[in-house]
Design a protein around this motif. Structure first.
Motif, PDB file in Angstrom:
ATOM      1  N   GLN A  72       0.801  -1.236   0.000  1.00  0.00           N
ATOM      2  CA  GLN A  72       0.000   0.000   0.000  1.00  0.00           C
ATOM      3  C   GLN A  72       0.828   1.278   0.000  1.00  0.00           C
ATOM      4  O   GLN A  72       0.317   2.348  -0.265  1.00  0.00           O
ATOM      5  CB  GLN A  72      -0.954   0.024   1.202  1.00  0.00           C
ATOM      6  N   GLY A  73       2.092   1.191   0.334  1.00  0.00           N
ATOM      7  CA  GLY A  73       2.905   2.394   0.457  1.00  0.00           C
ATOM      8  C   GLY A  73       2.657   3.094   1.775  1.00  0.00           C
ATOM      9  O   GLY A  73       2.466   2.463   2.810  1.00  0.00           O
ATOM     10  N   LEU A  74       2.615   4.430   1.740  1.00  0.00           N
ATOM     11  CA  LEU A  74       2.350   5.211   2.948  1.00  0.00           C
ATOM     12  C   LEU A  74       0.856   5.281   3.198  1.00  0.00           C
ATOM     13  O   LEU A  74       0.080   5.552   2.277  1.00  0.00           O
ATOM     14  CB  LEU A  74       2.883   6.634   2.808  1.00  0.00           C
ATOM     15  N   THR A  75       0.452   5.067   4.447  1.00  0.00           N
ATOM     16  CA  THR A  75      -0.955   5.204   4.815  1.00  0.00           C
ATOM     17  C   THR A  75      -1.075   5.991   6.111  1.00  0.00           C
ATOM     18  O   THR A  75      -0.141   6.064   6.900  1.00  0.00           O
ATOM     19  CB  THR A  75      -1.631   3.816   4.981  1.00  0.00           C
TER      20      THR A  75
ATOM     21  N   VAL B  60      11.033  12.723   0.877  1.00  0.00           N
ATOM     22  CA  VAL B  60      11.762  11.925   1.857  1.00  0.00           C
ATOM     23  C   VAL B  60      10.801  11.556   2.971  1.00  0.00           C
ATOM     24  O   VAL B  60      10.205  12.428   3.594  1.00  0.00           O
ATOM     25  CB  VAL B  60      12.952  12.721   2.441  1.00  0.00           C
ATOM     26  N   SER B  61      10.628  10.263   3.211  1.00  0.00           N
ATOM     27  CA  SER B  61       9.773   9.825   4.307  1.00  0.00           C
ATOM     28  C   SER B  61      10.642   9.294   5.440  1.00  0.00           C
ATOM     29  O   SER B  61      11.537   8.475   5.216  1.00  0.00           O
ATOM     30  CB  SER B  61       8.807   8.737   3.840  1.00  0.00           C
TER      31      SER B  61
ATOM     32  N   HIS C 266      -6.168   5.120   5.216  1.00  0.00           N
ATOM     33  CA  HIS C 266      -6.161   6.088   4.123  1.00  0.00           C
ATOM     34  C   HIS C 266      -4.786   6.147   3.445  1.00  0.00           C
ATOM     35  O   HIS C 266      -3.780   6.464   4.080  1.00  0.00           O
ATOM     36  CB  HIS C 266      -6.554   7.471   4.631  1.00  0.00           C
ATOM     37  N   VAL C 267      -4.778   5.865   2.162  1.00  0.00           N
ATOM     38  CA  VAL C 267      -3.530   5.828   1.401  1.00  0.00           C
ATOM     39  C   VAL C 267      -3.031   7.250   1.143  1.00  0.00           C
ATOM     40  O   VAL C 267      -3.796   8.133   0.747  1.00  0.00           O
ATOM     41  CB  VAL C 267      -3.729   5.095   0.060  1.00  0.00           C
ATOM     42  N   VAL C 268      -1.743   7.459   1.356  1.00  0.00           N
ATOM     43  CA  VAL C 268      -1.084   8.722   1.004  1.00  0.00           C
ATOM     44  C   VAL C 268      -0.453   8.591  -0.377  1.00  0.00           C
ATOM     45  O   VAL C 268      -0.711   9.393  -1.268  1.00  0.00           O
ATOM     46  CB  VAL C 268      -0.015   9.112   2.046  1.00  0.00           C
ATOM     47  N   CYS C 269       0.373   7.571  -0.561  1.00  0.00           N
ATOM     48  CA  CYS C 269       1.014   7.366  -1.857  1.00  0.00           C
ATOM     49  C   CYS C 269       1.611   5.974  -1.942  1.00  0.00           C
ATOM     50  O   CYS C 269       1.870   5.331  -0.929  1.00  0.00           O
ATOM     51  CB  CYS C 269       2.100   8.415  -2.107  1.00  0.00           C
ATOM     52  N   GLU C 270       1.822   5.526  -3.170  1.00  0.00           N
ATOM     53  CA  GLU C 270       2.563   4.293  -3.389  1.00  0.00           C
ATOM     54  C   GLU C 270       4.051   4.577  -3.236  1.00  0.00           C
ATOM     55  O   GLU C 270       4.498   5.734  -3.274  1.00  0.00           O
ATOM     56  CB  GLU C 270       2.250   3.746  -4.779  1.00  0.00           C
ATOM     57  N   LEU C 271       4.826   3.524  -3.090  1.00  0.00           N
ATOM     58  CA  LEU C 271       6.255   3.689  -2.826  1.00  0.00           C
ATOM     59  C   LEU C 271       6.992   4.381  -3.962  1.00  0.00           C
ATOM     60  O   LEU C 271       8.011   5.035  -3.737  1.00  0.00           O
ATOM     61  CB  LEU C 271       6.897   2.334  -2.539  1.00  0.00           C
TER      62      LEU C 271
ATOM     63  N   ILE D 283      13.758   6.897   1.859  1.00  0.00           N
ATOM     64  CA  ILE D 283      13.216   6.649   3.190  1.00  0.00           C
ATOM     65  C   ILE D 283      14.375   6.631   4.175  1.00  0.00           C
ATOM     66  O   ILE D 283      15.474   6.180   3.849  1.00  0.00           O
ATOM     67  CB  ILE D 283      12.399   5.338   3.276  1.00  0.00           C
ATOM     68  N   VAL D 284      14.102   7.158   5.357  1.00  0.00           N
ATOM     69  CA  VAL D 284      15.123   7.248   6.403  1.00  0.00           C
ATOM     70  C   VAL D 284      14.565   6.590   7.658  1.00  0.00           C
ATOM     71  O   VAL D 284      13.506   6.976   8.144  1.00  0.00           O
ATOM     72  CB  VAL D 284      15.500   8.707   6.704  1.00  0.00           C
TER      73      VAL D 284
END
Length: 249
Positions: free
Chosen positions: A178-181, A202-203, A216-221, A227-228
């Motif tokens: 899902q990526g970021l949710t 940068v996440s 709730h989806v924010v974005c796909e990878l 990423i850090v």
């Protein structure tokens, strides 16, 4: 007289006189002493006064700094923040989301960094207001009080007009599928707008957020450049992210 009105009068009288008597209040407000005692107990439970025998006094050191935020996993977040410092340089236009990882990061930023920073996080804005060479733009809107960030159409309109070099985005959950949710819909919408307004995304998140998801989806990878985490970049838990082309710090 309504209960709320009576209690407001009690608090004002306490502010003016610094000590109030149950007997005097009952007489002045034309209610029973038991009613006043119940009022004082409720106000005491809310931390608005200190109930003592026969009345009440002000709470000692009542004025707590609202920015004394309790931060969990500070050591891990400092590791993340120190890694992310390598992505900063003078002259950048930066967007920063809210969250305690970004708050820790903001405290590590070199004091003389010259940059423009947009943020909708009130604690981060207060932190960065101390930096003499940062042009700080706080994005106003409806305040989400629990997180002390602004949300809503006003925030989205400002973000739509920004072209940032980089955004530093905290993450509530991330997984390969899902990526970021995010838990909150409105926050997810604001983060989508941050991504659209930035050249590089940068996440930053602690490793306990890996392989978790929220509604709730924010974005796909593939929308993330970097990423850090607090893990070593070679950690096996990050292998799938590396395979998808995300830079891992």
């Amino acid at each position: 007289m309504l209960k709320a009105e009576r209690r407001n009068i009690i608090l004002k009288k306490l502010t003016d006189e610094q000590r109030i008597s149950t007997i005097d209040l009952a007489e002045e407000l034309a209610v029973s002493e038991d009613t006043i005692r119940r009022d004082l107990i409720k106000l005491h439970e809310k931390g608005l006064l200190e109930k003592v025998y026969g009345g009440a006094i002000p709470v000692v050191n009542k004025a707590k700094n609202i920015f004394d935020i309790v931060i969990s996993n500070v050591d891990k977040k400092e590791i993340i923040g120190n890694k992310a410092l390598s992505l900063l340089h003078d002259g950048q236009v930066i967007i920063m989301s809210g969250g305690t990882t970004n708050l820790v990061f903001s405290k590590l930023i070199p004091p003389l960094l010259k940059a423009t920073v947009y943020t909708y996080s009130l604690p981060i804005a207060m932190q960065l207001s101390q930096y003499p060479n940062i042009d700080l733009i706080f994005i106003g809107g409806k305040m989400q009080k629990n997180a002390m960030v602004t949300i809503g159409i006003d925030v989205l309109q400002v973000l739509s007009k920004i072209k940032a070099d980089i955004c530093f985005m905290g993450a509530s959950s991330i997984n390969v599928q899902q990526g970021l949710t995010e838990m909150g819909y409105e926050v997810s919408i604001v983060k989508k707008a941050m991504i659209e307004s930035s050249d590089k995304v940068v996440s930053m998140f602690t490793s306990d957020k890996l392989a978790t998801k929220m509604p709730h989806v924010v974005c796909e990878l593939n929308k993330l450049d970097t990423i850090v985490t607090d893990l070593s970049p070679e950690d096996a838990r990050l292998e799938e992210y590396r395979k998808l082309g995300v830079t891992v710090l």
